[in-house]
Design a protein around this motif. Structure first.
Motif, short mmCIF file in Angstrom:
data_model
loop_
_atom_site.label_atom_id
_atom_site.label_comp_id
_atom_site.label_asym_id
_atom_site.label_seq_id
_atom_site.Cartn_x
_atom_site.Cartn_y
_atom_site.Cartn_z
N ALA A 453 -3.95 -3.43 19.52
CA ALA A 453 -2.83 -2.65 18.96
C ALA A 453 -3.24 -1.20 18.73
CB ALA A 453 -2.37 -3.29 17.65
N ALA A 454 -4.46 -0.98 18.23
CA ALA A 454 -4.91 0.39 17.99
C ALA A 454 -5.01 1.18 19.28
CB ALA A 454 -6.26 0.36 17.27
N GLY A 455 -5.52 0.53 20.33
CA GLY A 455 -5.61 1.22 21.62
C GLY A 455 -4.26 1.62 22.16
N LEU A 456 -3.28 0.72 22.07
CA LEU A 456 -1.95 1.04 22.56
C LEU A 456 -1.31 2.15 21.73
CD1 LEU A 456 -0.63 -2.54 23.35
CD2 LEU A 456 -1.17 -0.75 25.00
N LEU A 457 -1.52 2.11 20.42
CA LEU A 457 -0.94 3.15 19.58
C LEU A 457 -1.58 4.50 19.85
CD1 LEU A 457 -0.64 1.12 16.26
CD2 LEU A 457 1.26 2.04 17.60
N LEU A 458 -2.87 4.51 20.14
CA LEU A 458 -3.52 5.77 20.52
C LEU A 458 -2.92 6.32 21.81
CD1 LEU A 458 -7.28 5.12 19.70
CD2 LEU A 458 -5.81 6.90 18.71
N ALA A 459 -2.68 5.42 22.77
CA ALA A 459 -2.07 5.86 24.03
C ALA A 459 -0.68 6.43 23.80
CB ALA A 459 -2.01 4.70 25.02
N VAL A 460 0.09 5.78 22.94
CA VAL A 460 1.44 6.26 22.64
C VAL A 460 1.38 7.63 21.96
CG1 VAL A 460 3.46 5.83 21.20
CG2 VAL A 460 2.47 3.97 22.54
N ARG A 461 0.41 7.80 21.06
CA ARG A 461 0.31 9.08 20.35
C ARG A 461 -0.05 10.22 21.30
NH1 ARG A 461 -3.42 12.18 17.31
NH2 ARG A 461 -2.42 13.13 15.48
N ARG A 462 -0.88 9.94 22.28
CA ARG A 462 -1.29 10.99 23.20
C ARG A 462 -0.24 11.28 24.26
NH1 ARG A 462 -7.50 8.83 24.17
NH2 ARG A 462 -8.30 9.38 22.09
N ALA A 476 2.32 -5.38 19.78
CA ALA A 476 0.92 -5.63 19.48
C ALA A 476 0.61 -5.36 18.01
CB ALA A 476 0.04 -4.77 20.38
N ALA A 477 1.20 -4.32 17.44
CA ALA A 477 0.95 -4.01 16.04
C ALA A 477 1.48 -5.10 15.12
CB ALA A 477 1.59 -2.66 15.69
N VAL A 478 2.69 -5.57 15.41
CA VAL A 478 3.26 -6.65 14.59
C VAL A 478 2.40 -7.92 14.71
CG1 VAL A 478 5.24 -8.20 14.37
CG2 VAL A 478 5.61 -5.74 14.67
N ALA A 479 1.99 -8.25 15.93
CA ALA A 479 1.16 -9.44 16.12
C ALA A 479 -0.17 -9.32 15.38
CB ALA A 479 0.92 -9.66 17.61
N ALA A 480 -0.76 -8.13 15.41
CA ALA A 480 -2.07 -7.95 14.77
C ALA A 480 -1.99 -8.15 13.26
CB ALA A 480 -2.61 -6.56 15.09
N VAL A 481 -0.95 -7.61 12.62
CA VAL A 481 -0.88 -7.71 11.16
C VAL A 481 -0.36 -9.07 10.70
CG1 VAL A 481 -0.60 -5.21 10.92
CG2 VAL A 481 1.43 -6.67 11.03
N LEU A 482 0.34 -9.80 11.56
CA LEU A 482 0.88 -11.10 11.18
C LEU A 482 0.00 -12.27 11.57
CD1 LEU A 482 4.74 -10.91 11.82
CD2 LEU A 482 3.51 -10.83 9.65
#
Length: 652
Positions: A453-462, A476-482
């Protein structure tokens, strides 16, 4: 427009870069509204709550015994009598037990029939959670909130039990739905339906009071603040409607308390009180006593939920029950506060759900968490299920806010999401590592999901225009925290320590174990019950059992039709009093008493009863009912189920 978000007004502000298309309103108007998509989540909730329902025994045997007694007559039903003779009640109002009585009348007195209403109430809460948040923040937020509530470990654990908290949560979520509808109606051109919805909200909160007294009122500040923030119109009109709803709340909350006080005939002693009145129960055991630990509120309960203090919700006993998404909620409250500052400078943009919802769920969470963290009286980890709706709504509200902000070109939203995922996944790993012997392997999938999830969010931010990376990062973020709370939740139905009782929990065992939910009679207890039943005459009480509900439950549930649990839940209530025992004995209304010998340790009421019984009743030798004799050198009994003496209190 019905269902459309309400906005504050002010001077216009400069639009952000690349705003993109505006999002749809939270609930599209008219016949084009898409159908709810909550069926899969509801089926999941039903499976988790109802799996192997017939194997769970009686649940909390204290309440199970009361349900059996309440089914005997209307007076017992109205007051929540613990025993068939109507001597004393449970230490809560009876609203949560009424559906259980109805269920056992329809299906027979079985363990699964006691727990079935809890399953239905839990699923109904998930349904209303979806409908409420959907109207506030949209369909995606509603689905996510329903999923979070479903995958809250402590909520599944308590919904497989027959404690009052399941119905309390349902009523509070239903009240939140009514408030949301009232806020929508208040913004309509005529606004006439707002008062009705708001009064319904007050009635539901009042019924929550009849379920667990002042625990239901903890959320009242959140509801009042949300109405004042979101209703719009003149302040006089807002306050007038709020006062009308407050009057309904007062009536719905206190009618039972007034009925107890004004009852013209005999009624049971109110369990948990110091004087037999419901008012004392409201202010003492179920009121200020819970906060201070004094006078009926119980001693500090570190053995159940840990010591009182700011870290209670994160300690070994409680963290795995409710704290998984508290970091997400902290970020949500920070984002909401930041948005509030921006709202003062100009109108809210379409990335933010209406302000009243943030106030409702945020104040709900903060107030309830503060009370649970600081209360020094009796505290069980399962109380924190009352936080679950606020946790679910705030988590879902943050997710859709960040997603909408990203679609509108915000550069900060992916960064906030990244920080939230990192902190939440890190906290989940820390909780898992506290008990590596219990599903300790879970830490690696959780960390791996967080890394993805962190990798995908970094890609989205860039790369803000990263095509499908945005939705993929969100999933991915929802799956990671749940992931961690989901695993803890789905293991509840098959976990021994989560079996119903007075302290149902999820995850590894922490603190004292619960009582035996089957409440089976031991061989000696069965012989005692057969002995006293065979000699029963017309007495009102055939067998009075000392040391409270845990000692008496096997007899009450095992066929004793005229059994009394003396002293209530813990045996400390002054019911029956010594004077009442004397009247019963003289009038032939009491035959046998089962309890420890003179000199046993206990509270003042317990000691007075024990001394009176030892001085006025005749010992029954164990050989009379087929039990081995007690060794002469045995010390005085301290308590619960063994080393007891059977006394015959028939007039001599």
């Amino acid at each position: 427009m019905r269902g459309a978000p309400w906005r504050t007004t002010g001077r216009p502000r400069r639009p952000e870069r690349s705003p993109g298309p505006p999002p749809p309103p939270a609930v599209p108007p008219g016949p084009g509204r898409p159908p709810p998509r909550s069926a899969p989540v509801l089926l999941l909730a039903a499976a988790l709550h109802g799996w192997a329902l017939g194997s769970l025994g009686w649940g909390n045997t204290y309440y199970a015994a009361a349900v059996k007694s309440m089914g005997r007559d209307g007076t017992n039903f109205l007051f929540g009598s613990l025993d068939p003779a109507g001597v004393l009640t449970v230490d809560k109002p009876p609203a949560a037990l009424w559906p259980q009585v109805v269920s056992t009348k329809v299906f027979g007195f079985h363990g699964w029939a006691l727990l079935l209403p809890q399953v239905l109430e839990g699923v109904a809460a998930v349904l209303l959670m979806h409908r409420t948040v959907r109207r506030w923040a949209g369909e995606a937020a509603g689905l996510l909130a329903a999923l979070v509530l479903t995958l809250t470990p402590v909520t599944v654990a308590i919904n497989r039990d027959n404690n009052p908290d399941t119905l309390l949560v349902l009523l509070l979520v239903a009240a939140a739905y009514a408030l949301t509808r009232a806020l929508e109606a208040a913004r309509a051109p005529d606004g006439r339906r707002a008062t009705g919805w708001l009064c319904l909200c007050g009635a539901l909160l009042g019924t929550g009071f009849l379920t667990k007294m002042l625990a239901a009122w903890m959320v009242v500040p959140a509801f009042a603040a949300a109405w004042l923030v979101g209703a719009g119109g003149r302040w006089a009109a807002r306050l007038g409607r709020l006062l009308a709803a407050g009057a309904v709340l007062a009536v719905a909350s206190l009618w039972w308390v007034v009925t107890v006080a004004a009852w013209p005939g005999d009624r049971p002693y109110i369990g948990g009180s110091t004087d037999g009145t419901a008012w004392d129960l409201v202010l003492g055991y179920n009121g200020l006593g819970r906060l201070t630990g004094a006078s009926g509120g119980g001693a500090q309960s570190g053995g159940f939920g840990g010591e009182a203090g700011p870290g209670r919700l994160f300690n070994d006993q409680v963290a795995g029950q409710i704290s998984w998404l508290l970091p997400v909620c902290a970020v949500a409250l920070a984002v909401a506060a930041h948005r509030a500052v921006r709202w003062r400078r100009g109108p809210a943009d379409g990335s933010t759900p209406p302000a009243a919802g943030w106030v409702l769920w945020g104040v709900w969470l903060v107030v309830a968490a503060a009370v649970f963290s600081t209360q020094r009286g009796v505290f069980h980890p399962y109380y924190t299920t009352q936080l679950a709706p606020a946790v679910a709504a705030l988590s879902a509200g943050l997710a859709v806010t960040l997603a909408r902000a990203h679609r509108r070109g915000s550069r900060r939203a992916p960064a906030v999401a990244l920080a939230t995922v990192v902190v939440t996944v890190g906290w989940a790993a820390a909780v898992i590592r506290r008990a590596p012997h219990w599903n300790g392997w879970l830490v690696w999938p959780v960390l791996a999901a967080g890394a993805v999830a962190a990798g995908l969010l970094l890609a989205v931010r860039r790369h803000r225009r990263a095509g499908t990376a945005g939705p993929a990062a969100a999933v991915a973020a929802v799956a990671a925290v749940l992931l961690a709370p989901a695993v803890w939740t789905v293991t509840v139905p098959g976990t021994e320590q989560a079996m119903p009782g007075f302290n149902p929990v999820a995850g590894p065992a922490a603190g004292p174990p619960g009582e035996d939910a089957t409440a089976r009679l031991t061989p000696v207890q069965a012989k005692i019950l057969r002995y006293v039943s065979a000699r029963a005459g017309g007495e009102r009480v055939t067998l009075a059992v000392e040391r409270g509900a845990s000692a008496a439950a096997p007899y009450l549930l095992g066929g004793g039709e005229r059994v009394v649990a003396m002293g209530g839940f813990l045996g400390e209530d002054d019911a029956p009093s010594v004077a009442q025992l004397a009247r019963w004995s003289a009038g032939g209304d009491l035959r046998y008493v089962l309890g420890p010998d003179r000199g046993a340790v206990g509270g003042p009421a317990f000691v007075r009863r024990t001394e009176w019984v030892a001085g006025h009743c005749a010992r029954v030798p164990p050989s009379a009912y087929g039990a081995p004799p007690r060794p002469p050198s045995a010390p005085p009994s301290l308590g619960w189920l063994d080393d007891v003496v059977l006394y015959d209190c028939a007039p001599r």
